[in-house]
Write a protein that holds these residues in place. Structure first.
Motif, PDB file in Angstrom:
ATOM      1  N   UNK A   1      45.031  35.404  12.622  1.00 16.45           N
ATOM      2  CA  UNK A   1      45.951  36.169  13.482  1.00 16.45           C
ATOM      3  C   UNK A   1      45.202  36.766  14.669  1.00 16.45           C
ATOM      4  N   UNK A   2      44.019  37.310  14.404  1.00 21.15           N
ATOM      5  CA  UNK A   2      43.256  37.908  15.500  1.00 21.15           C
ATOM      6  C   UNK A   2      42.655  36.845  16.416  1.00 21.15           C
ATOM      7  N   UNK A   3      42.269  35.713  15.846  1.00 25.46           N
ATOM      8  CA  UNK A   3      41.819  34.597  16.692  1.00 25.46           C
ATOM      9  C   UNK A   3      42.955  34.159  17.614  1.00 25.46           C
ATOM     10  N   UNK A   4      44.162  34.054  17.035  1.00 28.94           N
ATOM     11  CA  UNK A   4      45.326  33.636  17.821  1.00 28.94           C
ATOM     12  C   UNK A   4      45.644  34.647  18.915  1.00 28.94           C
ATOM     13  N   UNK A   5      45.506  35.931  18.598  1.00 26.84           N
ATOM     14  CA  UNK A   5      45.758  36.969  19.596  1.00 26.84           C
ATOM     15  C   UNK A   5      44.835  36.797  20.800  1.00 26.84           C
ATOM     16  N   UNK A   6      43.547  36.620  20.547  1.00 28.42           N
ATOM     17  CA  UNK A   6      42.612  36.451  21.660  1.00 28.42           C
ATOM     18  C   UNK A   6      42.853  35.148  22.419  1.00 28.42           C
ATOM     19  N   UNK A   7      43.242  34.106  21.710  1.00 20.17           N
ATOM     20  CA  UNK A   7      43.581  32.848  22.383  1.00 20.17           C
ATOM     21  C   UNK A   7      44.804  33.040  23.271  1.00 20.17           C
ATOM     22  N   UNK A   8      45.825  33.693  22.730  1.00 22.29           N
ATOM     23  CA  UNK A   8      47.053  33.901  23.506  1.00 22.29           C
ATOM     24  C   UNK A   8      46.803  34.740  24.742  1.00 22.29           C
ATOM     25  N   UNK A   9      46.104  35.844  24.573  1.00 19.34           N
ATOM     26  CA  UNK A   9      45.861  36.716  25.722  1.00 19.34           C
ATOM     27  C   UNK A   9      44.883  36.058  26.690  1.00 19.34           C
ATOM     28  N   UNK A  10      43.875  35.364  26.168  1.00 19.61           N
ATOM     29  CA  UNK A  10      42.932  34.670  27.045  1.00 19.61           C
ATOM     30  C   UNK A  10      43.603  33.617  27.906  1.00 19.61           C
ATOM     31  N   UNK A  11      44.554  32.883  27.337  1.00 18.56           N
ATOM     32  CA  UNK A  11      45.257  31.879  28.138  1.00 18.56           C
ATOM     33  C   UNK A  11      46.274  32.529  29.071  1.00 18.56           C
ATOM     34  N   UNK A  12      46.843  33.651  28.653  1.00 14.29           N
ATOM     35  CA  UNK A  12      47.741  34.365  29.574  1.00 14.29           C
ATOM     36  C   UNK A  12      46.967  34.852  30.795  1.00 14.29           C
ATOM     37  N   UNK A  13      45.710  35.256  30.591  1.00 14.34           N
ATOM     38  CA  UNK A  13      44.893  35.692  31.733  1.00 14.34           C
ATOM     39  C   UNK A  13      44.677  34.543  32.720  1.00 14.34           C
ATOM     40  N   UNK A  14      44.629  33.302  32.215  1.00 15.18           N
ATOM     41  CA  UNK A  14      44.562  32.150  33.132  1.00 15.18           C
ATOM     42  C   UNK A  14      45.830  32.082  33.990  1.00 15.18           C
ATOM     43  N   UNK A  15      46.973  32.371  33.371  1.00 12.39           N
ATOM     44  CA  UNK A  15      48.218  32.406  34.131  1.00 12.39           C
ATOM     45  C   UNK A  15      48.190  33.525  35.166  1.00 12.39           C
ATOM     46  N   UNK A  16      47.535  34.626  34.835  1.00  7.52           N
ATOM     47  CA  UNK A  16      47.415  35.724  35.797  1.00  7.52           C
ATOM     48  C   UNK A  16      46.500  35.340  36.961  1.00  7.52           C
ATOM     49  N   UNK A  17      45.486  34.522  36.673  1.00  5.03           N
ATOM     50  CA  UNK A  17      44.647  34.005  37.761  1.00  5.03           C
ATOM     51  C   UNK A  17      45.492  33.186  38.736  1.00  5.03           C
TER      52      UNK A  17
ATOM     53  N   UNK B   1      54.854  24.257  34.684  1.00  6.13           N
ATOM     54  CA  UNK B   1      54.334  24.226  36.050  1.00  6.13           C
ATOM     55  C   UNK B   1      55.109  25.184  36.950  1.00  6.13           C
ATOM     56  N   UNK B   2      55.056  26.447  36.553  1.00  2.24           N
ATOM     57  CA  UNK B   2      55.611  27.525  37.367  1.00  2.24           C
ATOM     58  C   UNK B   2      54.832  28.777  37.023  1.00  2.24           C
ATOM     59  N   UNK B   3      54.803  29.712  37.931  1.00  2.00           N
ATOM     60  CA  UNK B   3      54.080  30.951  37.695  1.00  2.00           C
ATOM     61  C   UNK B   3      54.797  31.789  36.642  1.00  2.00           C
ATOM     62  N   UNK B   4      54.028  32.572  35.920  1.00  2.00           N
ATOM     63  CA  UNK B   4      54.593  33.480  34.927  1.00  2.00           C
ATOM     64  C   UNK B   4      55.487  34.521  35.601  1.00  2.00           C
ATOM     65  N   UNK B   5      55.159  34.853  36.843  1.00  2.12           N
ATOM     66  CA  UNK B   5      55.977  35.754  37.655  1.00  2.12           C
ATOM     67  C   UNK B   5      56.013  35.157  39.057  1.00  2.12           C
ATOM     68  N   UNK B   6      57.182  35.054  39.693  1.00  2.94           N
ATOM     69  CA  UNK B   6      57.250  34.399  41.006  1.00  2.94           C
ATOM     70  C   UNK B   6      56.528  35.189  42.095  1.00  2.94           C
ATOM     71  N   UNK B   7      55.905  34.461  42.999  1.00  4.06           N
ATOM     72  CA  UNK B   7      55.229  35.054  44.157  1.00  4.06           C
ATOM     73  C   UNK B   7      55.843  34.427  45.402  1.00  4.06           C
ATOM     74  N   UNK B   8      56.496  35.262  46.200  1.00  3.39           N
ATOM     75  CA  UNK B   8      57.162  34.781  47.420  1.00  3.39           C
ATOM     76  C   UNK B   8      56.911  35.788  48.535  1.00  3.39           C
ATOM     77  N   UNK B   9      55.730  35.709  49.113  1.00  6.29           N
ATOM     78  CA  UNK B   9      55.308  36.662  50.134  1.00  6.29           C
ATOM     79  C   UNK B   9      55.660  36.109  51.510  1.00  6.29           C
TER      80      UNK B   9
END
Length: 198
Positions: free
Chosen positions: A53-69, A6-14
């Motif tokens: 491996x390729x399924x896992x890659x897309x899962x990993x990047x797809x969930x990372x994109x949720x963190x970017x949201x 429960x923290x951002x992948x990168x901090x945002x402090x504007x």
């Protein structure tokens, strides 16, 4: 399946609100090359990948994109919180405000609502990974455009982080595409992968 920290992948402090900049950055939430489209693209395409491996890659990047949201949403929220109505009007955020107040809603900078038409899931791993590489390059370009528009170091830091992640994703998709293309050139590939039997 996942552990959610429960923290951002990168901090945002504007510190300084800027609704005009938020109106541009919202495109990376719900625009044609934004994080929502990327996440849905990869999480949909993963099922057509021929290897775990390729399924896992897309899962990993797809969930990372949720963190970017989450990061983009935090940027938008912090750029728009505590604004007066006069500031909202002066900074050109009044049209967004009418429909969403200061809530987070996926749209492009132009105001066009998010649509699933922004992404494709073709079911062919070579086609899908080629699209994924192009999508990452388009997102990188959008981040570079936003970086050119921003002058606040508090906004620039997370935007630069997100831009770098697009480059890493592009590289990983390129590696996956090369491995699948090499395997597809084998005469036994389609025999071993009946889902792709022509």
């Amino acid at each position: 399946m996942w552990r959610y920290e429960k923290r951002l992948q990168f901090p945002v402090k504007i510190q300084t609100p800027n609704a005009r900049l938020a109106k541009a950055i919202v495109s990376q939430l719900g625009g044609p090359d934004g994080e929502l489209a990327a996440s849905l693209r990869y999480l949909s395409q993963r099922y057509a990948m021929p290897t775990r491996e390729n399924m896992a890659l897309l899962t990993d990047i797809g969930t990372e994109e949720l963190a970017h949201m989450e990061i983009i949403s935090a940027i938008i929220r912090q750029l728009t919180q505590n604004l007066t109505l006069d500031q909202i009007r002066a900074q050109g955020f009044d049209d967004y405000y009418v429909d969403h107040t200061l809530g987070i809603w996926p749209q492009a900078a132009s105001g066009a609502a998010f649509t699933a038409a922004y992404f494709q899931s073709k079911g062919d791993p070579i086609t899908d990974l080629s699209e994924d590489m192009a999508a990452e390059q388009k997102a990188r370009t959008t981040y570079e455009n936003l970086i050119r528009l921003a002058d606040d170091p508090d906004v620039l830091a997370p935007l630069r982080f997100l831009r770098e992640r697009e480059i890493v994703h592009y590289q990983r998709f390129g590696e996956a595409l090369r491995s699948i293309a090499e395997a597809a050139s084998s005469p036994n590939y389609y025999a071993l992968n009946p889902a792709f039997d022509l």
